[in-house]
Design an enzyme around this catalytic site. Structure first.
Site, short mmCIF file in Angstrom:
data_model
loop_
_atom_site.label_atom_id
_atom_site.label_comp_id
_atom_site.label_asym_id
_atom_site.label_seq_id
_atom_site.Cartn_x
_atom_site.Cartn_y
_atom_site.Cartn_z
N LYS A 38 102.98 28.02 65.60
CA LYS A 38 101.76 27.21 65.47
C LYS A 38 102.12 25.80 65.01
O LYS A 38 103.23 25.56 64.52
CB LYS A 38 100.82 27.88 64.46
CG LYS A 38 101.37 27.99 63.04
CD LYS A 38 100.52 28.92 62.18
CE LYS A 38 101.10 29.09 60.78
NZ LYS A 38 100.43 30.16 60.03
N ARG A 136 90.85 35.26 53.23
CA ARG A 136 90.80 34.11 54.14
C ARG A 136 90.18 34.55 55.46
O ARG A 136 89.09 34.14 55.80
CB ARG A 136 92.23 33.58 54.32
CG ARG A 136 92.31 32.29 55.06
CD ARG A 136 93.72 31.72 55.05
NE ARG A 136 94.62 32.41 55.96
CZ ARG A 136 95.85 31.99 56.24
NH1 ARG A 136 96.32 30.90 55.67
NH2 ARG A 136 96.62 32.65 57.08
N TYR A 264 100.74 -3.78 50.66
CA TYR A 264 99.28 -3.84 50.54
C TYR A 264 98.83 -3.62 49.11
O TYR A 264 99.45 -2.85 48.37
CB TYR A 264 98.65 -2.76 51.42
CG TYR A 264 98.64 -3.09 52.90
CD1 TYR A 264 98.17 -4.31 53.37
CD2 TYR A 264 99.10 -2.15 53.82
CE1 TYR A 264 98.15 -4.60 54.73
CE2 TYR A 264 99.09 -2.42 55.18
CZ TYR A 264 98.61 -3.64 55.62
OH TYR A 264 98.59 -3.92 56.96
N MET A 313 100.59 2.11 57.38
CA MET A 313 100.40 2.99 58.53
C MET A 313 101.70 3.15 59.32
O MET A 313 102.05 4.26 59.72
CB MET A 313 99.30 2.44 59.45
CG MET A 313 98.94 3.40 60.56
SD MET A 313 97.74 2.73 61.73
CE MET A 313 96.32 2.48 60.69
C1 LIG Z 1 101.49 31.00 59.37
C2 LIG Z 1 101.43 32.48 59.33
C3 LIG Z 1 102.62 33.25 59.26
C4 LIG Z 1 103.99 32.65 59.05
O1 LIG Z 1 104.23 32.46 57.67
P1 LIG Z 1 105.62 31.88 57.14
O2 LIG Z 1 105.48 31.88 55.66
O3 LIG Z 1 105.73 30.49 57.68
O4 LIG Z 1 106.69 32.76 57.65
C5 LIG Z 1 102.50 34.63 59.38
N1 LIG Z 1 101.29 35.22 59.51
C6 LIG Z 1 100.14 34.52 59.52
C7 LIG Z 1 98.85 35.24 59.64
C8 LIG Z 1 100.16 33.13 59.43
O5 LIG Z 1 99.02 32.44 59.42
#
Ligand SMILES: *Cc1c(COP(=O)(O)O)cnc(C)c1O
Length: 368
Positions: A38, A136, A264, A313
């Site tokens: 991701k 979550r 700045y 920036m």
């Molecule tokens: C991002 C994520 C992971 C990976 O976690 P790491 O600590 O980066 O290995 C695994 N499972 C879920 C559901 C995640 O959102």
């Protein structure tokens, strides 16, 4: 290695191979390896990283959102891709692009079933997510009955896996809490299998789970940060290799007289004569304003040069009063020996944040 002549994020695919092999060596032979790619593979490059991992024969990929999965399919990635946090608006796309959704509440489950039925699917693979304490995303343990009866009412989808996510797998002070999460997931899995009448894959562990909870690897692990070279502990950091190096170059050097200001808002006022270097990397590239005012630093000719005043920036100015350096010299923001952890910690954040922040404006270069 060639010295940087502009701002560049170098990705070392050899280091990625090392990390993959190291983490895989922690698993039992039958445990599947899901690579979490991701957020552009944690700020590196989703496509190149996924292609490399596919070549290493990874079993599964995960992304957070549907468009991230589409990007991988467009690039020719063929392994299964779990979408961790899909929203109903993208369900048609999920099916069109052979992505596999995580279904995390009743609304989402019902909507995915109706989309799958409209699209005349049968046994479309889905992953059911349970909340065991992170609070979550995910169904509660009390919802197994409801889920199973919805699943039994349709032939459009099939449960490929059920999973949950640990809240504090890296934290030795939270072992009791984590063990509670693991037990609670095992109970859920048992009830689910009993009621549905088959055994979906079970998975629970992120990187720190892989390292700290070997008995909880189950059928698959979901590994993110470890692949990119960070292990959430000194020991594991030393077993892994950061794959990304952020490098830049000095574009100008200034002499600042006592009493003059830099940048700045005149945020820095020189108390004595100073020399500053201007570096072409700023908050639009991912070096946020919280790195300013002396907190963050860069490495020039093996010496630390703190950021002076506010981050702009497109630029930062750093203090090079005591460094022998010239226009065109290479600047290291982080690399394998100057860990992104150190820069992140200096500004009270974590490696995850700094590496995923490097914006798409920064050119990626791949070392094979
Ligand atoms: C991002 C994520 C992971 C990976 O976690 P790491 O600590 O980066 O290995 C695994 N499972 C879920 C559901 C995640 O959102």
């Amino acid at each position: 290695m060639r010295k940087a002549k502009e701002t560049v994020l170098e990705i070392d695919l050899g280091a990625l191979t090392h990390n993959f092999n190291y983490l895989k060596s922690k698993l039992q032979p039958g445990t599947n390896f899901l690579a979490v790619v991701k957020a552009f593979a944690y700020g590196s490059d989703a496509v190149e990283v996924a292609k490399h991992l596919e070549m290493l024969n990874v079993d599964y990929f995960a992304v957070a959102y549907t468009n991230e999965g589409v990007l991988l399919r467009d690039a020719g990635i063929t392994k299964p891709i779990l979408v961790l946090h899909p929203l109903p608006v993208s369900f048609k796309t999920i099916i069109e692009r052979c992505l596999e959704p995580s279904l995390y509440n009743s609304e989402v489950l019902e909507q995915f079933i109706s989309t799958a039925e409209e699209q005349h699917q049968s046994n479309y693979p889905v992953h059911i997510k349970f909340n065991t304490g992170l609070n979550r995303l995910g169904f509660q343990d009390s919802e197994v009955d409801v889920i199973v009866s919805k699943l039994k009412d349709t032939t459009a989808i099939v449960t490929k896996s059920i999973f949950s996510h640990l809240a504090a797998s890296e934290d030795k002070n939270e072992v009791e809490f984590t063990n509670k999460q693991i037990r609670s997931f095992e109970f859920i899995a048992e009830e689910f299998e009993d009621k549905i009448g088959y055994k979906p894959w079970l998975h629970l562990c992120n990187t720190s789970g892989i390292i700290n909870y070997p008995d909880a690897h189950l059928d698959m692990v979901r590994c993110g940060i470890g692949l990119y070279g960070f292990g959430n502990s000194k020991t594991e950091d030393s077993n892994l290799k950061p794959i990304a190096s952020l490098k830049s170059v000095i574009s100008q050097i200034h002499s600042i007289e006592k009493g003059e200001s830099v940048g700045y808002n005149r945020a820095y006022i020189a108390e004595t004569f100073q020399k500053t270097a201007t570096i072409p990397v700023g908050h639009a590239d991912g070096i946020g304003r919280h790195y300013g005012q002396g907190k963050g630093f860069v490495i020039i000719n093996n010496k630390k040069a703190p950021i002076v005043g506010n981050v702009c920036m497109d630029m930062i100015m750093v203090n090079v009063t005591d460094i022998d350096c010239h226009i065109g010299d290479e600047v290291i923001l982080f690399n394998a020996s100057n860990s992104a952890n150190n820069l992140a910690n200096a500004a009270d954040t974590i490696s995850y944040e700094i590496i995923t922040s490097i914006s798409q404006r920064v050119q990626r270069k791949f070392l094979k």
